[in-house]
Design an enzyme around this catalytic site. Structure first.
Site, short mmCIF file in Angstrom:
data_model
loop_
_atom_site.label_atom_id
_atom_site.label_comp_id
_atom_site.label_asym_id
_atom_site.label_seq_id
_atom_site.Cartn_x
_atom_site.Cartn_y
_atom_site.Cartn_z
N LYS A 15 -14.60 1.34 16.17
CA LYS A 15 -13.36 0.49 16.26
C LYS A 15 -12.72 0.55 17.52
O LYS A 15 -12.16 -0.77 17.98
CB LYS A 15 -12.46 1.02 14.92
CG LYS A 15 -11.34 0.30 14.54
CD LYS A 15 -10.57 0.58 13.28
CE LYS A 15 -11.47 0.40 12.25
NZ LYS A 15 -10.96 0.62 10.86
N ASN A 53 0.84 -1.19 -0.15
CA ASN A 53 0.05 0.02 -0.05
C ASN A 53 0.94 1.17 0.15
O ASN A 53 1.95 1.14 0.10
CB ASN A 53 -1.01 -0.02 1.24
CG ASN A 53 -0.37 -0.07 2.45
OD1 ASN A 53 0.46 0.85 2.81
ND2 ASN A 53 -0.27 -1.15 3.13
N ASP A 94 -4.41 -6.26 5.71
CA ASP A 94 -5.36 -7.04 6.10
C ASP A 94 -5.28 -8.25 5.61
O ASP A 94 -5.94 -9.21 6.20
CB ASP A 94 -6.61 -6.49 6.29
CG ASP A 94 -6.89 -5.24 6.93
OD1 ASP A 94 -6.60 -5.17 7.88
OD2 ASP A 94 -7.52 -4.16 6.25
N LYS A 106 -12.04 -3.06 19.22
CA LYS A 106 -10.80 -3.59 19.48
C LYS A 106 -10.16 -3.38 20.87
O LYS A 106 -9.25 -3.74 21.24
CB LYS A 106 -9.65 -2.73 18.32
CG LYS A 106 -9.84 -3.09 17.00
CD LYS A 106 -8.48 -3.03 16.21
CE LYS A 106 -8.81 -3.05 14.57
NZ LYS A 106 -7.82 -3.50 13.99
N LYS A 159 8.94 -16.91 -10.00
CA LYS A 159 8.39 -15.97 -10.67
C LYS A 159 7.27 -16.61 -11.35
O LYS A 159 7.48 -17.52 -11.94
CB LYS A 159 9.22 -14.98 -11.41
CG LYS A 159 8.41 -13.60 -12.22
CD LYS A 159 8.93 -13.08 -13.02
CE LYS A 159 8.11 -12.17 -13.82
NZ LYS A 159 8.82 -11.77 -15.20
N PHE A 171 -4.48 3.23 14.56
CA PHE A 171 -5.31 4.46 13.50
C PHE A 171 -6.33 3.72 12.77
O PHE A 171 -6.37 2.82 12.51
CB PHE A 171 -3.95 4.64 12.55
CG PHE A 171 -3.19 5.66 12.98
CD1 PHE A 171 -2.32 5.51 14.23
CD2 PHE A 171 -3.11 6.91 12.47
CE1 PHE A 171 -1.43 6.14 14.60
CE2 PHE A 171 -2.08 7.98 12.97
CZ PHE A 171 -1.36 7.70 14.06
N1 CTP Z 1 -3.84 -3.48 12.34
C1 CTP Z 1 -3.11 -4.39 12.89
N2 CTP Z 1 -2.93 -5.58 12.33
C2 CTP Z 1 -3.55 -5.82 11.10
C3 CTP Z 1 -4.26 -4.59 10.35
C4 CTP Z 1 -4.30 -3.20 10.99
O1 CTP Z 1 -2.54 -4.18 14.10
N3 CTP Z 1 -3.54 -6.73 10.53
C5 CTP Z 1 -3.92 -2.02 12.96
C6 CTP Z 1 -3.34 -0.66 12.12
O2 CTP Z 1 -1.85 -0.47 12.45
C7 CTP Z 1 -4.16 0.13 12.75
C8 CTP Z 1 -5.41 -0.27 12.86
O3 CTP Z 1 -5.22 -1.72 13.25
O4 CTP Z 1 -3.78 0.75 13.72
C9 CTP Z 1 -6.37 -0.16 11.68
O5 CTP Z 1 -7.66 -0.94 12.09
P1 CTP Z 1 -8.28 -1.96 10.83
O6 CTP Z 1 -9.53 -2.40 11.58
O7 CTP Z 1 -7.60 -2.87 10.36
O8 CTP Z 1 -8.96 -0.68 9.95
P2 CTP Z 1 -8.62 -0.64 8.38
O9 CTP Z 1 -7.78 -1.82 8.09
O10 CTP Z 1 -8.06 0.57 8.22
O11 CTP Z 1 -10.03 -0.70 8.13
P3 CTP Z 1 -11.21 -1.81 7.89
O12 CTP Z 1 -10.78 -2.78 9.17
O13 CTP Z 1 -12.30 -0.87 8.39
O14 CTP Z 1 -11.43 -2.25 6.71
#
Ligand code: CTP
Length: 408
Positions: free
Chosen positions: A339, A207, A276, A343, A286, A325
């Site tokens: 959130k 990203n 995610d 969380k 490859k 974040f």
């Molecule tokens: N985060 C994490 N581990 C992951 C993904 C995200 O710790 N596998 C953390 C990020 O560093 C950030 C927060 O979780 O602090 C973001 O939360 P998340 O719910 O993952 O939000 P987004 O991916 O931004 O959005 P959504 O889930 O709403 O699609």
């Protein structure tokens, strides 16, 4: 926010003072530029006037300047006198107490700390007279940013060029560090940047995160006296120098690194844009193209932040303050509120990444910091300023809920 007098003297590095000025402003400080007569031959005072949005002081004889004896008034107001570049001539005047222009008078009149970034030809720098002046000034408590080595404007190669602007700015910020922060002596873990999820030997899913927000947080926590561990994904910008930096690539690697370091942390700030999803299988070689579309199967990565919140707590007052974040497009604050509860973390920093100047890969951000007790909007500002606001909120939570004295 402090007022810094930036003295600019007549060396070829005077143009770099412009960048020093920007760096100080980005960190949230105000700058008043003081130029010597010869500095004005290298860079126009108008440049500094436009950047500082203040009149540039070039002479003590300017009409009006003596109504309130300007060098005395400024001497009282400033939190730091920084001279970059500082020529051999100015060093000599400071060392011997000569006050024949505004800058040298200001040096004598102020009680603010003084930081000099000398720059000159390498033979001049090595000369006994200059070395003696440096010793005299250092002995008086004046701090120096060592000149760098390399190609000098006079065609020589050697020691004497002005240190890099980022180095000068960081030395200046260190001298302005707030004295008493509850973060002093605490362990702060910060994650930054993206993660890359490899698909095959040459391709990955990633990203646009630059790491800037996490780096600004790590640097600000360090400035407040914390021992900082920075866990960073792949970034092209340089991280700040902190106690420990761990480089990782994938979400899984970041998960292991964070879980290991979080055991002893007082604060964990998850500023990284962790993927995610990751590729369900990674090809060793490859993958060659074939006719028709290709299907990539992705699976969920572990949620690091959620796992941190589930860690068996040490004493209740010693669980780390958890900060996440939430990058959203629209309705950011409401989603962040949900959130935070879901969380089970202390703070969520919400930003609408679709807003101009906010979010990924830009030097600025606009956020709302959501805690159980309050929601603080931080208007569009440099990521350094936003980091200050976030750490202010973390300090409030630490003070209210984790008052135990940190282990040394
Ligand atoms: N985060 C994490 N581990 C992951 C993904 C995200 O710790 N596998 C953390 C990020 O560093 C950030 C927060 O979780 O602090 C973001 O939360 P998340 O719910 O993952 O939000 P987004 O991916 O931004 O959005 P959504 O889930 O709403 O699609």
């Amino acid at each position: 926010m402090a007022l810094i007098a930036l003295g600019v003297t007549g060396g070829i590095g005077a143009y770099k003072a412009v960048e020093v000025c920007r760096g100080l402003q980005k960190a949230g400080h105000d700058v008043v530029a003081v130029m010597t007569r010869s500095a004005a031959r290298f860079v126009g005072p108008v440049t500094f006037e436009a950047i500082t949005r203040r009149p540039v002081i070039t002479s003590q004889w300017r009409p009006g300047a003596n109504a309130d004896i300007e060098h005395i008034a400024i001497a009282d107001e400033i939190a730091l006198l920084l001279v970059a570049p500082c020529t051999a001539n100015t060093l000599g005047k400071f060392a011997s107490g000569i006050a024949d222009d505004f800058l040298s008078s200001l040096y004598l009149a102020t009680r603010a700390p003084v930081l000099l970034a000398p720059a000159m030809n390498s033979n001049m720098l090595a000369h006994d007279a200059v070395q003696q002046n440096l010793r005299v000034l250092t002995g008086r408590g004046v701090r120096m940013v060592e000149p760098g080595e390399g190609y000098l404007a006079c065609g020589w190669i050697g020691k004497g060029r002005l240190a890099e602007p980022a180095e000068v700015v960081s030395a200046a910020l260190d001298m302005l560090a707030p004295p008493a922060s509850i973060l002093r002596g605490r362990r702060v873990l910060v994650t930054a940047g993206p993660t890359y999820e490899d698909i095959d030997a040459v391709r990955y899913v990633g990203n646009r995160s630059s790491g800037r927000m996490g780096f600004a947080l790590a640097d600000e926590a360090r400035r407040r006296g914390a021992t900082v561990t920075l866990i960073a994904g792949p970034t092209s910008i340089e991280p700040p120098v902190v106690a420990e930096t761990v480089r990782v690539r994938s979400a899984r690697e970041m998960h292991s690194a964070v879980m290991a370091a979080a055991q002893s942390a007082d604060v964990v700030i998850m500023a990284a844009a962790v993927a995610d999803y990751t590729a369900a299988t990674r090809a060793e070689d490859k993958i060659p193209k074939s006719e028709g579309p290709m299907t990539l199967v992705l699976e969920r990565t572990p949620d690091i932040l959620a796992d941190l919140a589930r860690l068996p707590s040490r004493a209740a007052s010693a669980t780390p303050v958890l900060v996440g974040f939430a990058a959203e497009t629209g309705n950011a604050v409401a989603k962040a509120r949900a959130k935070r509860t879901r969380k089970n973390v202390d703070l969520i920093v919400a930003n609408d990444v679709s807003a101009p100047g906010a979010g990924f890969d830009v030097p600025t951000n606009e956020v709302t910091i959501v805690s159980e007790a309050r929601e603080q909007h931080v208007a569009l500002a440099s990521k350094e300023r936003v980091a200050q606001a976030i750490l202010d909120q973390i300090e409030i939570i630490l003070t209210r809920t984790r008052t135990a004295v940190p282990a040394s």
